[in-house]
Design an enzyme around this catalytic site. Structure first.
Site, PDB file in Angstrom:
ATOM      1  N   ASP A  47       0.869  -1.168   0.000  1.00  0.00           N
ATOM      2  CA  ASP A  47       0.000   0.000   0.000  1.00  0.00           C
ATOM      3  C   ASP A  47       0.914   1.229   0.000  1.00  0.00           C
ATOM      4  OD1 ASP A  47      -2.287   1.740   0.572  1.00  0.00           O
ATOM      5  OD2 ASP A  47      -1.439   1.852   2.587  1.00  0.00           O
ATOM      6  N   ASP A 102      -0.243   5.128   0.924  1.00  0.00           N
ATOM      7  CA  ASP A 102      -0.543   6.074   2.000  1.00  0.00           C
ATOM      8  C   ASP A 102      -0.657   5.349   3.338  1.00  0.00           C
ATOM      9  OD1 ASP A 102      -0.826   8.348   0.232  1.00  0.00           O
ATOM     10  OD2 ASP A 102      -2.751   7.502  -0.374  1.00  0.00           O
ATOM     11  N   ASP A 110      -1.488  -0.752   5.940  1.00  0.00           N
ATOM     12  CA  ASP A 110      -1.753  -0.229   7.283  1.00  0.00           C
ATOM     13  C   ASP A 110      -3.226  -0.215   7.663  1.00  0.00           C
ATOM     14  OD1 ASP A 110      -2.072   1.993   5.316  1.00  0.00           O
ATOM     15  OD2 ASP A 110      -2.591   3.126   7.121  1.00  0.00           O
TER      16      ASP A 110
END
Length: 218
Positions: free
Chosen positions: A8, A10, A169
């Site tokens: 990922d 961001d 995250d």
């Protein structure tokens, strides 16, 4: 077949919350809608824009979600054009980790809710673009947690799904990996809590960048 690790962006590679929060806030102000708190905005990082607006304002009509999503895009473009975007710094140790994984023979990819343009800017800014063999963005795929981005990354990289890991995250990243049938690894420095990632199905959660290689022992 080759092994692949998909990141990922961001909240995993870079800390981009300042720009995202400001663009959301300005879009809501322009639409004359109550601005959500930043804690709520950080919760939707990783979703595609319409889905993010649905999560922030579930009581609104679909047309309003589309208007807010377009407003976010317009604000982000204006911030970029005026030089008002904040730096989106790499989390400590990420640059070295990417280089290490590439040296160790991993194929690297990204699956992100960012646009092509936004992702290209991040990778170019940090000099990482040449390490990645597949880049999947919200421009061409359904929103996470749909597994489309992971399936496309595996196909483009020619990788083995059994030797593929998704690192992210948020619960959206973890659920996307679960839906795609690949290893899900959460990280503890982003925008969702480690216990949420575990509950969503993460095979492991790295609390520090240095811990990630251990979780990649496929």
């Amino acid at each position: 077949m080759s092994r692949l690790v998909i990141f990922d962006c961001d909240g995993t590679l870079v800390d981009s919350q300042a720009n995202i929060c400001r663009a959301v806030e300005e879009a809501f102000v322009e639409a004359r809608v109550a601005v959500p708190p930043r804690d709520a905005i950080r919760r939707i990082v990783g979703l595609s824009l319409v889905e993010a607006m649905q999560a922030l304002l579930p009581e609104a009509a679909d047309a309003d979600h589309r208007i807010l999503a377009q407003g976010y895009k317009d604000k982000f473009v204006a911030m970029r054009a005026s030089g008002m975007l904040d730096e989106e710094p790499l989390f400590d140790g990420i640059g070295s980790l990417v280089e290490r994984l590439a040296r160790d023979g991993w194929l690297l990819g990204v699956a992100t809710g960012k646009s092509d343009r936004g992702l290209d800017r991040v990778l170019a800014t940090h000099g990482l673009a040449h390490h990645f063999v597949t880049l999947q963005t919200a421009d061409r795929h359904p929103s996470k947690p749909h597994p489309s981005m992971i399936a496309a990354a595996i196909a483009e990289a020619g990788a083995d799904p059994a030797r593929t890991a998704m690192i992210g995250d948020t619960t959206y990243d973890v659920m996307m990996a679960v839906n795609a049938g690949v290893r899900a690894i959460g990280v503890g420095w982003g925008y969702h809590e480690p216990d949420e990632l575990t509950a969503a199905g993460a095979h492991g959660v790295a609390l520090a960048v240095a811990d990630l290689p251990h979780h990649l022992e496929l």
